[in-house]
Write an enzyme that holds these catalytic residues in place. Sequence first.
Site, PDB file in Angstrom:
ATOM      1  N   ASN A 136       0.612  -1.170   0.002  1.00 13.36           N
ATOM      2  CA  ASN A 136       0.034  -0.020   0.088  1.00 13.36           C
ATOM      3  C   ASN A 136       0.678   1.174   0.005  1.00 13.36           C
ATOM      4  O   ASN A 136       0.402   2.408   0.371  1.00 13.36           O
ATOM      5  CB  ASN A 136      -0.963  -0.076   0.977  1.00 13.36           C
ATOM      6  CG  ASN A 136      -0.179   0.184   2.648  1.00 13.36           C
ATOM      7  OD1 ASN A 136       0.983   0.117   2.547  1.00 13.36           O
ATOM      8  ND2 ASN A 136      -1.064  -0.015   3.633  1.00 13.36           N
ATOM      9  N   GLU A 143       1.625   4.511   7.436  1.00 16.04           N
ATOM     10  CA  GLU A 143       0.407   4.065   6.531  1.00 16.04           C
ATOM     11  C   GLU A 143       0.029   5.254   5.738  1.00 16.04           C
ATOM     12  O   GLU A 143       0.133   6.345   6.393  1.00 16.04           O
ATOM     13  CB  GLU A 143      -0.687   3.600   7.506  1.00 16.04           C
ATOM     14  CG  GLU A 143      -0.076   2.398   8.342  1.00 16.04           C
ATOM     15  CD  GLU A 143       0.013   1.010   7.655  1.00 16.04           C
ATOM     16  OE1 GLU A 143       0.121   0.984   6.249  1.00 16.04           O
ATOM     17  OE2 GLU A 143      -0.525   0.079   7.964  1.00 16.04           O
TER      18      GLU A 143
END
Length: 243
Positions: A136, A143
């Site tokens: 991702n 993140e």
Amino acid sequence: MKCQAYPGEDALAAALGRIILDTIRRLPAVVLGLPTGRTPLGLYAELARLTALEQPDWSEVRTFNLDEFVGLAPSDSGSYRAFMQERLFHHVNIRPEHIGFLDGVAEDADAECGRYERAIAAVGGIDLMVLGIGANGHIGFNEPGKTLAARTHLVTLDAPTRAANALWFDGDVTRVPRQALTMGMATILAARAIVLIATGETKAEAVRAMLYGGVTTAVPASFLQLHPQVNVMLDQSLADQLA
Ligand code: GLP
């Protein structure tokens, strides 16, 4: 960012292992930033192999790992600290006090993150930072999101990241901690040189976005475009997907 493809994971590991050992010879007190994950397994095997063969001196080398799970002690087999002990530290003559690691069981996470930043600064910063990349686009455990925290901080892990890490917990995602401590993107970008390694087709979209997309918090790795000294090392199967 310079980008180089290697015929396979072994060739990539051999090339980077050689770069790191040459760096240790040239700069015995080098400060390395290190990743965990499946991608660097070949690199650590190669460093262990080359060290047994050539006996380079790791006694002045210092390391700082990128991240650690919250709630896991260094002795826990799922901790990144245990991973590093087994794959690298056990095989080289690094001094235990030269191994920098975030403490996943620190009582005060913020204080622990501050301690880590100061420990890195106290040795003059990281000379060579080795990175993997999440599917991702995450780096360390930074993140994707609306914002990124610049410095070392506590994070809540995304579901796909926990799923990807189940591998280290006998495939049982329920055992993967929900939080982690990680260097921030500014901590990472302060390194003098950065090498990012990525292998396999599942990383192609993340690598494409990192190399060719805009700089965005939706792809934390894209911030590496802001650094003047980044080498990206890919295997051919991934490079073919970018063509
Ligand atoms: C993990 C780690 C990262 C690593 C990435 C890719 O969650 N926190 O530091 O680079 O995800 O891991 P892998 O190499 O197993 O694909």
